[in-house]
Motif scaffolding. Structure first.
Motif, PDB file in Angstrom:
ATOM      1  N   LEU A 113      17.212  12.754 -17.774  1.00  0.00           N
ATOM      2  CA  LEU A 113      17.378  14.233 -17.114  1.00  0.00           C
ATOM      3  C   LEU A 113      16.231  15.133 -17.357  1.00  0.00           C
ATOM      4  O   LEU A 113      16.004  15.661 -16.290  1.00  0.00           O
ATOM      5  CB  LEU A 113      18.778  14.841 -17.883  1.00  0.00           C
ATOM      6  CG  LEU A 113      20.110  14.204 -17.641  1.00  0.00           C
ATOM      7  CD1 LEU A 113      21.170  14.928 -18.376  1.00  0.00           C
ATOM      8  CD2 LEU A 113      20.590  14.122 -16.221  1.00  0.00           C
ATOM      9  N   ALA A 114      15.486  15.196 -18.284  1.00  0.00           N
ATOM     10  CA  ALA A 114      14.435  16.236 -18.490  1.00  0.00           C
ATOM     11  C   ALA A 114      13.268  15.322 -17.275  1.00  0.00           C
ATOM     12  O   ALA A 114      12.461  16.375 -16.612  1.00  0.00           O
ATOM     13  CB  ALA A 114      13.843  16.108 -19.732  1.00  0.00           C
ATOM     14  N   ASP A 115      13.169  14.092 -17.382  1.00  0.00           N
ATOM     15  CA  ASP A 115      12.047  13.622 -16.555  1.00  0.00           C
ATOM     16  C   ASP A 115      12.545  13.646 -14.989  1.00  0.00           C
ATOM     17  O   ASP A 115      11.641  14.077 -14.364  1.00  0.00           O
ATOM     18  CB  ASP A 115      12.262  12.108 -16.536  1.00  0.00           C
ATOM     19  CG  ASP A 115      10.866  11.379 -16.201  1.00  0.00           C
ATOM     20  OD1 ASP A 115       9.907  11.961 -15.793  1.00  0.00           O
ATOM     21  OD2 ASP A 115      11.075  10.032 -15.852  1.00  0.00           O
ATOM     22  N   ARG A 116      13.848  13.754 -14.669  1.00  0.00           N
ATOM     23  CA  ARG A 116      14.204  13.752 -13.280  1.00  0.00           C
ATOM     24  C   ARG A 116      13.895  15.373 -12.979  1.00  0.00           C
ATOM     25  O   ARG A 116      13.570  15.754 -11.952  1.00  0.00           O
ATOM     26  CB  ARG A 116      15.562  13.573 -13.225  1.00  0.00           C
ATOM     27  CG  ARG A 116      16.065  11.978 -13.083  1.00  0.00           C
ATOM     28  CD  ARG A 116      17.324  11.577 -12.758  1.00  0.00           C
ATOM     29  NE  ARG A 116      17.404  10.278 -12.840  1.00  0.00           N
ATOM     30  CZ  ARG A 116      18.613   9.481 -12.747  1.00  0.00           C
ATOM     31  NH1 ARG A 116      19.802  10.491 -12.715  1.00  0.00           N
ATOM     32  NH2 ARG A 116      18.824   8.449 -12.753  1.00  0.00           N
ATOM     33  N   ARG A 117      14.251  16.243 -13.776  1.00  0.00           N
ATOM     34  CA  ARG A 117      14.254  17.464 -13.423  1.00  0.00           C
ATOM     35  C   ARG A 117      12.553  18.168 -13.076  1.00  0.00           C
ATOM     36  O   ARG A 117      12.190  18.652 -12.363  1.00  0.00           O
ATOM     37  CB  ARG A 117      14.542  18.424 -14.606  1.00  0.00           C
ATOM     38  CG  ARG A 117      14.563  19.873 -14.492  1.00  0.00           C
ATOM     39  CD  ARG A 117      15.380  20.718 -15.713  1.00  0.00           C
ATOM     40  NE  ARG A 117      15.533  21.865 -15.312  1.00  0.00           N
ATOM     41  CZ  ARG A 117      15.876  22.880 -16.319  1.00  0.00           C
ATOM     42  NH1 ARG A 117      16.014  22.508 -17.278  1.00  0.00           N
ATOM     43  NH2 ARG A 117      15.584  24.073 -15.771  1.00  0.00           N
ATOM     44  N   SER A 118      11.796  17.325 -13.861  1.00  0.00           N
ATOM     45  CA  SER A 118      10.527  17.642 -13.812  1.00  0.00           C
ATOM     46  C   SER A 118       9.857  17.094 -12.604  1.00  0.00           C
ATOM     47  O   SER A 118       8.754  17.644 -11.859  1.00  0.00           O
ATOM     48  CB  SER A 118       9.484  17.018 -15.219  1.00  0.00           C
ATOM     49  OG  SER A 118       9.442  15.813 -15.188  1.00  0.00           O
ATOM     50  N   ARG A 120      11.603  16.418 -10.034  1.00  0.00           N
ATOM     51  CA  ARG A 120      12.030  17.435  -8.655  1.00  0.00           C
ATOM     52  C   ARG A 120      11.393  18.721  -8.609  1.00  0.00           C
ATOM     53  O   ARG A 120      11.267  19.260  -7.754  1.00  0.00           O
ATOM     54  CB  ARG A 120      13.755  17.574  -8.946  1.00  0.00           C
ATOM     55  CG  ARG A 120      14.339  18.269  -7.945  1.00  0.00           C
ATOM     56  CD  ARG A 120      15.754  18.662  -8.218  1.00  0.00           C
ATOM     57  NE  ARG A 120      16.246  18.433  -9.607  1.00  0.00           N
ATOM     58  CZ  ARG A 120      16.828  18.766 -10.215  1.00  0.00           C
ATOM     59  NH1 ARG A 120      17.829  19.506  -9.887  1.00  0.00           N
ATOM     60  NH2 ARG A 120      17.399  18.581 -11.455  1.00  0.00           N
ATOM     61  N   ARG A 121      10.959  19.223  -9.683  1.00  0.00           N
ATOM     62  CA  ARG A 121      10.601  20.641  -9.655  1.00  0.00           C
ATOM     63  C   ARG A 121       8.970  20.460  -9.010  1.00  0.00           C
ATOM     64  O   ARG A 121       8.477  21.340  -8.321  1.00  0.00           O
ATOM     65  CB  ARG A 121       9.974  21.039 -11.255  1.00  0.00           C
ATOM     66  CG  ARG A 121       9.402  22.216 -11.197  1.00  0.00           C
ATOM     67  CD  ARG A 121       9.145  22.967 -12.573  1.00  0.00           C
ATOM     68  NE  ARG A 121      10.658  22.990 -13.172  1.00  0.00           N
ATOM     69  CZ  ARG A 121      11.144  22.965 -14.346  1.00  0.00           C
ATOM     70  NH1 ARG A 121      10.167  22.899 -15.309  1.00  0.00           N
ATOM     71  NH2 ARG A 121      12.367  23.315 -14.844  1.00  0.00           N
TER      72      ARG A 121
END
Length: 127
Positions: A113-118, A120-121
């Protein structure tokens, strides 16, 4: 050991200014022509997330085993094949491992989830 002064390096010849430079020096114009813009993305370390999740799960299992150990009626005098698994020790081991493995999966999921969030950012959704 004191730092010795570096010898002066000869400056390269200025590149030709064939195009508009918008007031930039020749070095900056050359750099702007050949440089590729890049962004730095901070990806999480999956191993650290997984280990942290496993440790939290094991600690939660041990706390749960101690909290419910009161008068549980779990006793063992003979020990059987594996004496360290007799009585409360067996309960502690089973709870520690039983919550450590799901904790590792939860840690891995949080890393994803943290990887996907970074991703997307920074606008690189499709990679």
């Amino acid at each position: 050991m004191p730092d010795l002064p570096r010898p002066e390096q000869p400056r390269p010849e200025a590149p030709s200014t064939d195009g508009p430079t918008t007031g930039a020096t020749p070095d900056e114009a050359e750099l702007a022509r050949v440089a590729t813009p890049a962004t730095v993305r901070r990806a999480p370390r999956y191993g650290a997330f997984i280990v942290a999740g496993a440790v939290v799960g094991v600690l939660a299992g041990l706390v749960l085993a101690v909290a419910t150990a009161g008068d549980s009626g779990v006793t063992g005098a003979d020990g059987g094949v594996l004496p360290f698994l007799s009585g409360q020790n067996g309960v502690r081991w089973i709870l520690a491992l039983g919550l450590g493995v799901p904790g590792a999966f939860v840690g891995g999921a949080l890393a994803v989830l943290a990887d996907r969030r970074s991703t997307r950012r920074h606008g690189a959704g499709g990679r």
